[in-house]
Scaffold this motif. Structure first.
Motif, PDB file in Angstrom:
ATOM      1  N   HIS A  43     -46.949 -61.322 -54.091  1.00 23.22           N
ATOM      2  CA  HIS A  43     -46.406 -60.342 -53.308  1.00 23.22           C
ATOM      3  C   HIS A  43     -46.201 -59.092 -53.466  1.00 23.22           C
ATOM      4  O   HIS A  43     -45.668 -58.077 -52.957  1.00 23.22           O
ATOM      5  CB  HIS A  43     -44.920 -61.050 -52.906  1.00 23.22           C
ATOM      6  N   ASN A  44     -46.912 -58.480 -54.575  1.00 21.35           N
ATOM      7  CA  ASN A  44     -46.914 -57.191 -55.168  1.00 21.35           C
ATOM      8  C   ASN A  44     -45.669 -56.680 -55.363  1.00 21.35           C
ATOM      9  O   ASN A  44     -45.363 -55.542 -55.019  1.00 21.35           O
ATOM     10  CB  ASN A  44     -47.997 -56.117 -54.077  1.00 21.35           C
ATOM     11  N   PHE A  45     -44.847 -57.435 -56.083  1.00 17.72           N
ATOM     12  CA  PHE A  45     -43.486 -57.068 -56.380  1.00 17.72           C
ATOM     13  C   PHE A  45     -43.641 -56.807 -57.882  1.00 17.72           C
ATOM     14  O   PHE A  45     -44.084 -57.567 -58.580  1.00 17.72           O
ATOM     15  CB  PHE A  45     -42.657 -57.879 -56.001  1.00 17.72           C
ATOM     16  N   SER A  46     -42.457 -55.938 -58.428  1.00 16.08           N
ATOM     17  CA  SER A  46     -42.222 -55.906 -59.967  1.00 16.08           C
ATOM     18  C   SER A  46     -41.733 -57.207 -60.433  1.00 16.08           C
ATOM     19  O   SER A  46     -40.615 -57.682 -59.650  1.00 16.08           O
ATOM     20  CB  SER A  46     -41.377 -54.733 -60.065  1.00 16.08           C
ATOM     21  N   ARG A  47     -42.161 -57.846 -61.446  1.00 17.15           N
ATOM     22  CA  ARG A  47     -41.847 -59.064 -61.930  1.00 17.15           C
ATOM     23  C   ARG A  47     -40.312 -59.035 -62.590  1.00 17.15           C
ATOM     24  O   ARG A  47     -39.371 -59.629 -62.344  1.00 17.15           O
ATOM     25  CB  ARG A  47     -42.683 -59.558 -63.200  1.00 17.15           C
ATOM     26  N   ASP A  48     -40.175 -57.838 -63.167  1.00 13.73           N
ATOM     27  CA  ASP A  48     -38.644 -57.325 -63.777  1.00 13.73           C
ATOM     28  C   ASP A  48     -37.773 -57.412 -62.577  1.00 13.73           C
ATOM     29  O   ASP A  48     -36.694 -57.723 -62.818  1.00 13.73           O
ATOM     30  CB  ASP A  48     -38.867 -56.092 -64.479  1.00 13.73           C
TER      31      ASP A  48
ATOM     32  N   LYS B  85     -33.983 -70.653 -56.863  1.00 11.79           N
ATOM     33  CA  LYS B  85     -34.622 -70.916 -58.176  1.00 11.79           C
ATOM     34  C   LYS B  85     -34.997 -72.554 -58.047  1.00 11.79           C
ATOM     35  O   LYS B  85     -36.005 -72.934 -58.544  1.00 11.79           O
ATOM     36  CB  LYS B  85     -33.352 -70.765 -59.246  1.00 11.79           C
ATOM     37  N   LYS B  86     -33.992 -73.155 -57.432  1.00  9.06           N
ATOM     38  CA  LYS B  86     -34.600 -74.742 -57.181  1.00  9.06           C
ATOM     39  C   LYS B  86     -35.854 -74.813 -56.477  1.00  9.06           C
ATOM     40  O   LYS B  86     -36.518 -75.573 -57.107  1.00  9.06           O
ATOM     41  CB  LYS B  86     -33.501 -75.278 -56.456  1.00  9.06           C
TER      42      LYS B  86
ATOM     43  N   VAL C  90     -37.745 -58.971 -59.650  1.00  9.30           N
ATOM     44  CA  VAL C  90     -37.595 -59.918 -59.337  1.00  9.30           C
ATOM     45  C   VAL C  90     -36.453 -60.786 -60.183  1.00  9.30           C
ATOM     46  O   VAL C  90     -35.599 -61.467 -59.650  1.00  9.30           O
ATOM     47  CB  VAL C  90     -38.744 -60.945 -59.004  1.00  9.30           C
ATOM     48  N   TYR C  91     -36.964 -61.114 -61.285  1.00 12.96           N
ATOM     49  CA  TYR C  91     -35.966 -61.598 -62.294  1.00 12.96           C
ATOM     50  C   TYR C  91     -34.545 -60.904 -62.213  1.00 12.96           C
ATOM     51  O   TYR C  91     -33.454 -61.312 -62.074  1.00 12.96           O
ATOM     52  CB  TYR C  91     -36.361 -61.375 -63.827  1.00 12.96           C
TER      53      TYR C  91
ATOM     54  N   ARG D 179     -36.161 -55.316 -50.375  1.00 14.03           N
ATOM     55  CA  ARG D 179     -37.537 -55.947 -49.808  1.00 14.03           C
ATOM     56  C   ARG D 179     -37.746 -57.300 -50.504  1.00 14.03           C
ATOM     57  O   ARG D 179     -38.261 -58.437 -49.926  1.00 14.03           O
ATOM     58  CB  ARG D 179     -38.872 -55.064 -49.844  1.00 14.03           C
ATOM     59  N   ILE D 180     -37.481 -57.374 -51.688  1.00 11.53           N
ATOM     60  CA  ILE D 180     -37.671 -58.621 -52.452  1.00 11.53           C
ATOM     61  C   ILE D 180     -36.629 -59.720 -52.152  1.00 11.53           C
ATOM     62  O   ILE D 180     -37.175 -60.855 -52.093  1.00 11.53           O
ATOM     63  CB  ILE D 180     -37.711 -58.316 -54.016  1.00 11.53           C
ATOM     64  N   ALA D 181     -35.385 -59.263 -52.100  1.00 10.32           N
ATOM     65  CA  ALA D 181     -34.364 -60.014 -51.515  1.00 10.32           C
ATOM     66  C   ALA D 181     -34.564 -60.595 -50.197  1.00 10.32           C
ATOM     67  O   ALA D 181     -34.399 -61.874 -49.935  1.00 10.32           O
ATOM     68  CB  ALA D 181     -32.988 -59.393 -51.525  1.00 10.32           C
ATOM     69  N   ILE D 182     -35.187 -60.010 -49.371  1.00 12.13           N
ATOM     70  CA  ILE D 182     -35.560 -60.499 -48.078  1.00 12.13           C
ATOM     71  C   ILE D 182     -36.765 -61.279 -48.115  1.00 12.13           C
ATOM     72  O   ILE D 182     -36.481 -62.439 -47.449  1.00 12.13           O
ATOM     73  CB  ILE D 182     -36.142 -59.360 -46.949  1.00 12.13           C
TER      74      ILE D 182
END
Length: 64
Positions: A26-31, A9-10, A33-34, A50-53
Motif C-alpha cells: 500500500h506504499n505506506f511507512s512500515r513504522d 491484528k487478528k 503502520v506499527y 490514510r493508513i488508519a482509513i
C-alpha cells in the motif's frame, strides 16, 4: 464497518500477511503502520490518517 485495533491484528494473523508486507503493498511507512496499531490514539491527519482509513480503523470522510 469500523474495526478495532485488535480486530485488525487478528485479521493479519489469519491472513498470514505481515504488517511489513501490507505496508509495502500500500506504499505506506512500515513504522507508521506499527505505530498506529500500537498507540492509544487514532490519527486525525496526514499519512497516518490514510493508513488508519486503509486498515478500517476510521471511516473515510466524504466530500460534498
Amino acid at each position: 464497518m469500523i474495526k478495532t485495533k485488535a480486530q485488525v491484528k487478528k485479521e493479519f494473523e489469519k491472513s498470514r500477511m505481515t504488517l511489513s508486507e501490507w505496508s509495502l503493498r500500500h506504499n505506506f511507512s512500515r513504522d507508521l503502520v506499527y505505530r498506529i496499531l500500537n498507540t492509544n490514539r487514532l490519527p486525525t491527519r496526514g499519512e497516518s490518517k490514510r493508513i488508519a482509513i486503509a486498515l478500517g480503523l476510521i471511516a473515510e470522510e466524504k466530500e460534498e
